[in-house]
Structure formats: structure tokens, C-alpha cells
Design an enzyme around this catalytic site. Structure first.
Site, PDB file in Angstrom:
ATOM      1  N   HIS A 160      18.911  16.710 -14.674  1.00 22.49           N
ATOM      2  CA  HIS A 160      19.607  15.890 -15.687  1.00 22.49           C
ATOM      3  C   HIS A 160      17.967  16.754 -17.129  1.00 22.49           C
ATOM      4  O   HIS A 160      17.391  15.845 -17.276  1.00 22.49           O
ATOM      5  CB  HIS A 160      19.989  14.717 -16.549  1.00 22.49           C
ATOM      6  CG  HIS A 160      21.570  14.117 -15.900  1.00 22.49           C
ATOM      7  ND1 HIS A 160      22.128  13.067 -15.901  1.00 22.49           N
ATOM      8  CD2 HIS A 160      21.852  14.715 -15.271  1.00 22.49           C
ATOM      9  CE1 HIS A 160      23.430  13.081 -14.878  1.00 22.49           C
ATOM     10  NE2 HIS A 160      22.891  14.045 -14.618  1.00 22.49           N
ATOM     11  N   GLU A 181      31.124  20.739  -8.133  1.00 20.20           N
ATOM     12  CA  GLU A 181      29.709  21.033  -9.276  1.00 20.20           C
ATOM     13  C   GLU A 181      29.113  22.768  -8.861  1.00 20.20           C
ATOM     14  O   GLU A 181      29.187  22.624  -7.600  1.00 20.20           O
ATOM     15  CB  GLU A 181      28.932  20.008  -9.010  1.00 20.20           C
ATOM     16  CG  GLU A 181      28.238  20.892  -9.787  1.00 20.20           C
ATOM     17  CD  GLU A 181      26.873  18.678  -9.832  1.00 20.20           C
ATOM     18  OE1 GLU A 181      26.986  17.793  -9.385  1.00 20.20           O
ATOM     19  OE2 GLU A 181      26.510  18.855 -11.304  1.00 20.20           O
ATOM     20  N   ARG A 200      35.629  15.723  -7.338  1.00 18.83           N
ATOM     21  CA  ARG A 200      34.657  16.794  -8.323  1.00 18.83           C
ATOM     22  C   ARG A 200      33.989  17.599  -7.360  1.00 18.83           C
ATOM     23  O   ARG A 200      33.508  17.528  -6.533  1.00 18.83           O
ATOM     24  CB  ARG A 200      33.437  16.013  -8.631  1.00 18.83           C
ATOM     25  CG  ARG A 200      32.588  16.430  -9.424  1.00 18.83           C
ATOM     26  CD  ARG A 200      31.668  15.922 -10.211  1.00 18.83           C
ATOM     27  NE  ARG A 200      30.751  15.111  -9.549  1.00 18.83           N
ATOM     28  CZ  ARG A 200      30.125  13.613  -9.018  1.00 18.83           C
ATOM     29  NH1 ARG A 200      31.647  12.620  -9.254  1.00 18.83           N
ATOM     30  NH2 ARG A 200      29.978  13.077  -7.997  1.00 18.83           N
ATOM     31  N   HIS A 217      25.894  19.271 -17.763  1.00 18.28           N
ATOM     32  CA  HIS A 217      24.396  18.985 -18.110  1.00 18.28           C
ATOM     33  C   HIS A 217      23.837  20.441 -17.684  1.00 18.28           C
ATOM     34  O   HIS A 217      24.076  20.829 -17.197  1.00 18.28           O
ATOM     35  CB  HIS A 217      23.714  17.301 -17.932  1.00 18.28           C
ATOM     36  CG  HIS A 217      23.612  17.422 -15.896  1.00 18.28           C
ATOM     37  ND1 HIS A 217      22.826  18.282 -15.375  1.00 18.28           N
ATOM     38  CD2 HIS A 217      24.816  17.048 -16.059  1.00 18.28           C
ATOM     39  CE1 HIS A 217      23.148  17.954 -14.228  1.00 18.28           C
ATOM     40  NE2 HIS A 217      24.542  17.547 -13.880  1.00 18.28           N
ATOM     41  N   HIS A 221      33.911  11.487 -17.163  1.00 18.57           N
ATOM     42  CA  HIS A 221      32.432  11.646 -16.840  1.00 18.57           C
ATOM     43  C   HIS A 221      32.130  13.475 -17.848  1.00 18.57           C
ATOM     44  O   HIS A 221      33.457  13.791 -17.851  1.00 18.57           O
ATOM     45  CB  HIS A 221      31.743  11.973 -16.318  1.00 18.57           C
ATOM     46  CG  HIS A 221      32.076  12.401 -15.023  1.00 18.57           C
ATOM     47  ND1 HIS A 221      31.723  14.499 -15.020  1.00 18.57           N
ATOM     48  CD2 HIS A 221      32.765  12.086 -13.938  1.00 18.57           C
ATOM     49  CE1 HIS A 221      32.814  14.286 -13.316  1.00 18.57           C
ATOM     50  NE2 HIS A 221      32.960  13.264 -12.786  1.00 18.57           N
ATOM     51  N   ASP A 263      22.487  21.546  -8.116  1.00 18.95           N
ATOM     52  CA  ASP A 263      22.961  20.032  -8.403  1.00 18.95           C
ATOM     53  C   ASP A 263      24.280  20.759  -7.404  1.00 18.95           C
ATOM     54  O   ASP A 263      24.756  21.492  -8.820  1.00 18.95           O
ATOM     55  CB  ASP A 263      23.125  19.857  -9.178  1.00 18.95           C
ATOM     56  CG  ASP A 263      23.890  18.416  -9.550  1.00 18.95           C
ATOM     57  OD1 ASP A 263      24.246  17.736  -8.597  1.00 18.95           O
ATOM     58  OD2 ASP A 263      23.746  17.897 -10.749  1.00 18.95           O
ATOM     59  N   HIS A 292      28.117   6.757  -9.188  1.00 19.41           N
ATOM     60  CA  HIS A 292      26.953   6.747  -8.758  1.00 19.41           C
ATOM     61  C   HIS A 292      27.045   6.133  -7.384  1.00 19.41           C
ATOM     62  O   HIS A 292      26.142   5.721  -6.940  1.00 19.41           O
ATOM     63  CB  HIS A 292      25.845   6.029  -9.408  1.00 19.41           C
ATOM     64  CG  HIS A 292      25.751   6.608 -11.038  1.00 19.41           C
ATOM     65  ND1 HIS A 292      25.842   6.211 -11.543  1.00 19.41           N
ATOM     66  CD2 HIS A 292      26.407   8.207 -11.213  1.00 19.41           C
ATOM     67  CE1 HIS A 292      25.947   6.882 -13.079  1.00 19.41           C
ATOM     68  NE2 HIS A 292      26.239   8.649 -12.526  1.00 19.41           N
ATOM     69  N   ASP A 308      27.207  14.200  -3.575  1.00 23.42           N
ATOM     70  CA  ASP A 308      27.056  15.933  -4.649  1.00 23.42           C
ATOM     71  C   ASP A 308      25.132  15.872  -3.846  1.00 23.42           C
ATOM     72  O   ASP A 308      24.256  14.517  -4.769  1.00 23.42           O
ATOM     73  CB  ASP A 308      27.293  14.843  -5.824  1.00 23.42           C
ATOM     74  CG  ASP A 308      27.179  15.117  -6.975  1.00 23.42           C
ATOM     75  OD1 ASP A 308      26.070  15.963  -6.748  1.00 23.42           O
ATOM     76  OD2 ASP A 308      27.233  14.319  -8.044  1.00 23.42           O
ATOM     77  N   ASP A 342       1.046  -1.313  -0.013  1.00 24.27           N
ATOM     78  CA  ASP A 342       0.013  -0.373  -0.210  1.00 24.27           C
ATOM     79  C   ASP A 342       0.676   1.059   0.067  1.00 24.27           C
ATOM     80  O   ASP A 342       0.038   2.302   0.542  1.00 24.27           O
ATOM     81  CB  ASP A 342      -1.012  -0.109   1.277  1.00 24.27           C
ATOM     82  CG  ASP A 342      -2.184  -1.177   0.914  1.00 24.27           C
ATOM     83  OD1 ASP A 342      -2.213  -1.339   0.621  1.00 24.27           O
ATOM     84  OD2 ASP A 342      -2.822  -1.229   1.861  1.00 24.27           O
ATOM     85  N   GLU A 352      31.548  20.969 -13.515  1.00 23.05           N
ATOM     86  CA  GLU A 352      31.545  20.213 -12.601  1.00 23.05           C
ATOM     87  C   GLU A 352      32.904  18.847 -12.441  1.00 23.05           C
ATOM     88  O   GLU A 352      32.661  17.822 -13.004  1.00 23.05           O
ATOM     89  CB  GLU A 352      30.248  18.470 -12.447  1.00 23.05           C
ATOM     90  CG  GLU A 352      29.808  18.547 -13.241  1.00 23.05           C
ATOM     91  CD  GLU A 352      28.407  17.442 -12.654  1.00 23.05           C
ATOM     92  OE1 GLU A 352      28.707  17.261 -12.626  1.00 23.05           O
ATOM     93  OE2 GLU A 352      27.060  17.512 -13.325  1.00 23.05           O
ATOM     94  N   TYR A 366      39.511  11.349 -10.241  1.00 20.62           N
ATOM     95  CA  TYR A 366      38.602   9.949  -9.249  1.00 20.62           C
ATOM     96  C   TYR A 366      40.231   9.005  -9.929  1.00 20.62           C
ATOM     97  O   TYR A 366      40.529   8.531 -10.719  1.00 20.62           O
ATOM     98  CB  TYR A 366      37.853   8.963  -9.602  1.00 20.62           C
ATOM     99  CG  TYR A 366      36.995  10.479 -10.154  1.00 20.62           C
ATOM    100  CD1 TYR A 366      36.102  10.715  -9.241  1.00 20.62           C
ATOM    101  CD2 TYR A 366      36.273  11.071 -11.778  1.00 20.62           C
ATOM    102  CE1 TYR A 366      35.371  11.407  -8.872  1.00 20.62           C
ATOM    103  CE2 TYR A 366      35.863  11.634 -11.077  1.00 20.62           C
ATOM    104  CZ  TYR A 366      34.893  12.268 -10.600  1.00 20.62           C
ATOM    105  OH  TYR A 366      34.104  13.231 -10.657  1.00 20.62           O
TER     106      TYR A 366
HETATM  107  N1  GLY Z   1      24.357  14.645  -9.644  1.00 17.82           N
HETATM  108  C1  GLY Z   1      24.069  14.151 -10.647  1.00 17.82           C
HETATM  109  C2  GLY Z   1      25.528  14.632 -11.943  1.00 17.82           C
HETATM  110  O1  GLY Z   1      25.760  15.642 -10.717  1.00 17.82           O
HETATM  111  O2  GLY Z   1      24.833  14.429 -12.992  1.00 17.82           O
HETATM  112 MN    MN Z   2      25.453  17.382 -11.996  1.00 21.97          MN
HETATM  113 MN    MN Z   3      25.646  16.838  -9.390  1.00 25.00          MN
END
Ligand code: GLY
Ligand code: MN
Ligand code: MN
Length: 461
Positions: free
Chosen positions: A364, A430, A428, A357, A353, A270, A242, A259, A35, A407, A411
Site C-alpha cells: 500500500h 487483482e 477477487r 491502491h 473495499h 500484488d 484479511h 492474494d 535471539d 482489484e 464476497y
Molecule cells: N494484498 C493487499 C491488498 O490487496 O491490498
Molecule cells: Mn492490493
Molecule cells: Mn492483494
């Protein structure tokens, strides 16, 4: 009524063409188990055009600008269990739509509304089952062609129009995104200070303590929820891109990568910050941190109207490539100079990466990354790492009102030739940026990035 939502509907309707009908459903409620449901989140396209957050709704808009909302009917018993419903009668005045009907009438109304039209617009590949329902509605129209009915012959993807509209944020959206950025920045400050404070007091810190601090800061400031699953990664966990906030210990001497950003009134923020758990960077940590920061600064400088979406990435990579050689992460004897590092993508071992974005209602966010005015221009290149042939397309030209993240990161997983003091460091940084004609506007700098400033704030609080 001329609300921002009505204005957006009018702008969209003007692009639909005569004889067109657009269908924009909201998202369904999603069961978690038995539920329980996941926290409800409306569909972003639907919200953009209505400002309406209830489940069980669908907007129709025709090329003449007439809007019809289908929504949940008033129902005292359901409202006792699930809460207030606006209902069709109040929807007309509250949302400024031209007509409103109970959702249960959608299937009966659609064939009638589609009859005689030329084109049907809906968001392709967003709503499970919608394409099949469309087929069913069209089939019902087609069943009456012997009696003179005309069935629309064209279907178009509504995302193409709405994505372009959503890509350029209006003043209302930017105001919310500024506030979201402030709230998230404050949450990061609190998490940093909590880490240092607990370690100073001799307490055991775990990732979930910092996650809890973020969540408390979001909610206490009125944000509805995190905009995405928060990453709180202590030590080597920062090298898992991730990673989720979990229960690993946060130890003095290690870095923590967070993050996390809140969603406020339907808009995401973000932010990533990386900080020493106890508030003091070690030498190798600071060396890599300053390199990532310099690369971010180069990317920020390249974020302005007229530049391409890929320019900030290329600027960050240029700094990272040189820096990886300078600090000894990459061996000149093996990989050559910075130009070689870029051409051969040797930096990819530590930076795998993209640098940003689009950001908006979705973290995103939607919007084409290809410049629409140059769509047909393509060339081929061979990827140096995979050997695959790839197609180059002209990257999007940045325009005022676009919002994107910046960002870069590094790593470092242990590997032959990688200096041991850098092993397991993941960094990172960002921030969220609004494109303007001049320097971009950073929405998230209420949490510092300079290492000295991070150390100073972690000594306080
Ligand atoms: N937090 C997701 C990204 O940085 O793309
Ligand atoms: Mn991001
Ligand atoms: Mn992020």
C-alpha cells in the site's frame, strides 16, 4: 557518481531549501523472540535515496545537496556472526555519498550540524522515538544559544516531498516492478496447477500446500520474500478479507482465492486470482466470476492519464451494481435499479473495499490520494449507510508513471434474500497497472484471468 540514488538525493535536496537538513533513518531490526529477529526489511524512504539495505543506518542530506551516511562500522567479530558490513570508508565510493561516519557518532554530530540551520526535515510518525531524539538534538543546540548558537525554528514532514517523488515511478523502478509482476504471476500459475494436480491424484490439498508453492516460486525466481502475508483462502474463507494461508482443506467444487505477490529488490507486486480448486467453475461460480471480471475490465479501461484515482472504482461499482441485480444477489423490489444501488451503497453488502491502491516499494504505497492542485476544494455529503457527514475532496488525477492495483471483488455471506447457490463464494481479481497516456500497462497478466484460460491451464501441468 550519478547513480539513480544520487539523482534522487539531488532532486530532493533541491526542494529542501537553503539552511535545511533532512534526516532519513532506515528501519530497525525487529526482535521476534529471544535471539530471533524478523526478516530484516529496510525503510523504503531510506532505500529510495541510498539503495542501501543494511540496518543501523541514517542518511543526512542538506539543502546544498551534501549527503552524509551514518552506518554500522566494520567489526570483524560482529561480521562473523551477522554478516558483511559495508562500513563508512567503503560507503563513500559504493553509495556515492559525500561523507560517511559510524552510526554511534550520530548523536554527537547532529547538534553540530543543526546549529545555524533554519529547518529540519524528517519523516513524521514513521520511526518510533525519532521525534524524541530530534527534541534532544535541538535541546543541545538551544543550550548554547547564550554563546551565539542559532537553533532551527522549523520542522517539516519529509514524507510530503518523498511521497510525491515515489508516486511517479522511474524507469529503473518500473523494470523491477515488471519483473516482480512476472514472478508473482508464475507463482499463481504454479499454485493453480498444484491444486488441480493433487486433487486429480486423489491427494488431500490444504491451503498450506498452495502457500508453499507460491513461496517456492518466489524464492526460486530470486525474489527475496512475499511483499505481504499471502492470502490462500479455500471456500468460505475467501469471504474473510484479511484471511491468511492456513490449514483448511481445499476441496473439489470450491473456489480458492489467492492474494499473493513477491517483493523483488525492494518492490512489491500484488496479485489476486480466484480459481476452482479442481479446475472447473460451477454455474453460479462462473456467473459471479464473470461479473467481477467485467467490473475489473471497466476499471482497467478507466485507468489512464487524466482520469481520477476514483474513476476505476466508480467504473467497477457501476458494473457490479447492475450485475448484482441481474444475477439476483440484490432484489430489485427491495433496492431499486442500479442507480439506486450505487446511491444507497447497497452493493456494499457484497463489495466492501476500494478497487485499488498505489503500489511501489510498499504494497500500500505512499502518495496522496487527493489532487494537490485542488486541495482546498471540499464539499459535504451524507453517507447513506452510516448517516455520517463526510468530506469530499478532489481525487488524484492519474499521471503516467503512477502504479496502482485494480482489484474488484464480490464476497457473499449467507443472509436473508441472498440466493443459496451463491452462499460463501468469495471472488477477487487483482492486477497491477502502470498509468500511461493510453491504455494502462498491466504488469501481472502472465497469469490469466479468463475463466476458460484458467480451466485450460489447470488441465495442464
Ligand atoms: N494484498 C493487499 C491488498 O490487496 O491490498
Ligand atoms: Mn492490493
Ligand atoms: Mn492483494
Amino acid at each position: 557518481m550519478n547513480s539513480i540514488y544520487a539523482q534522487r538525493r539531488a532532486r530532493l535536496a533541491a526542494q529542501l531549501g537553503a539552511g535545511s537538513l533532512a534526516i532519513i533513518p532506515t528501519a530497525p531490526a525487529r526482535p521476534r523472540n529471544r535471539d530471533s529477529e524478523y526478516l530484516y526489511r529496510h525503510d523504503s524512504y531510506f532505500y529510495y535515496l541510498t539503495g542501501f539495505t543494511e540496518p543501523g543506518a541514517c542518511l543526512l542530506l542538506d539543502g546544498a545537496g551534501r549527503s552524509t551516511l551514518f552506518c554500522q562500522p566494520k567489526d570483524l567479530e560482529r561480521e562473523i556472526w551477522d554478516g558483511y558490513r559495508l562500513g563508512p570508508d567503503a560507503a563513500i565510493a559504493t553509495l556515492g555519498v559525500d561523507a560517511a561516519l559510524p552510526l554511534a557518532q550520530l548523536d554527537a554530530e547532529l547538534p553540530r550540524l543543526l546549529e545555524g540551520g533554519q529547518r529540519l526535515w524528517y519523516p513524521f510518525a514513521i520511526h518510533d522515538g525519532l521525534a524524541a531524539r530530534v527534541e534532544g538534538w535541538l535541546n543541545q543546540v538551544r543550550a548554547r544559544v547564550r554563546y551565539g548558537a542559532v537553533c532551527p525554528g522549523q520542522q517539516s514532514d519529509l514524507c510530503q516531498l518523498l511521497d510525491e517523488m515515489r508516486l511517479i515511478k522511474d524507469g529503473h523502478e518500473l523494470d523491477i516492478m515488471r519483473r516482480a509482476g512476472q514472478i508473482s504471476a508464475q507463482a499463481h500459475v504454479r499454485a493453480m496447477q498444484r491444486s488441480a494436480r493433487m486433487l486429480r491424484a486423489g491427494q488431500q490439498v490444504r491451503e498450506y500446500h498452495l502457500d508453499a508453492e507460491l513461496l517456492a516460486a518466489f524464492r526460486e525466481a530470486g525474489a527475496q520474500c512475499p511483499a505481504y502475508n499471502s492470502i490462500v483462502a479455500a471456500g468460505a474463507n475467501a469471504c474473510v478479507l484479511h484471511y491468511r494461508a492456513d490449514c483448511a482443506p481445499v476441496r473439489a467444487g470450491e473456489l480458492v482465492l489467492i492474494d499473493a505477490g513477491c517483493e523483488l529488490d525492494g518492490y512489491a507486486s500484488d496479485i489476486t486470482r480466484t480459481f476452482p480448486a479442481d479446475g472447473r467453475f460451477s454455474g453460479p461460480q462462473r456467473a459471479l466470476y464473470e461479473l467481477v471480471l467485467a467490473s475489473q475490465q471497466a476499471a482497467i479501461a478507466a485507468t489512464r492519464a487524466g482520469q481520477r484515482f476514483t474513476d476505476p472504482h466508480d467504473a467497477a461499482v457501476a458494473v457490479l451494481a447492475q450485475g448484482m441485480l441481474d444475477v439476483g444477489l440484490l432484489d430489485r423490489q427491495r433496492v431499486g435499479n442500479a442507480q439506486d444501488v450505487i446511491e444507497q451503497r447497497a452493493y456494499f453488502q457484497f463489495y466492501m473495499h476500494r478497487t485499488g491502491h498505489w503500489l511501489g516499494m510498499d504494497v500500500h504505497d505512499c502518495g496522496s490520494y487527493i489532487e494537490p492542485s485542488e486541495l482546498g476544494q471540499t464539499s459535504q455529503r451524507r453517507d447513506p449507510l452510516s448517516g455520517e457527514m463526510l468530506t469530499n475532496r478532489p481525487s488524484r488525477i492519474l499521471r503516467p508513471g503512477m502504479v496502482l492495483t485494480i482489484e474488484p471483488g464480490i464476497y457473499v455471506r449467507p443472509a436473508p434474500g441472498v440466493p443459496e447457490p451463491f452462499h460463501h463464494i468469495g471472488i477477487r481479481i487483482e492486477d497491477d497497472a502502470v498509468v500511461t497516456e493510453g491504455d494502462c500497462e498491466l504488469l501481472t497478466r502472465a497469469v490469466p484471468v479468463q475463466p476458460d484460460e484458467i480451466e485450460a491451464l489447470m488441465r495442464q501441468g
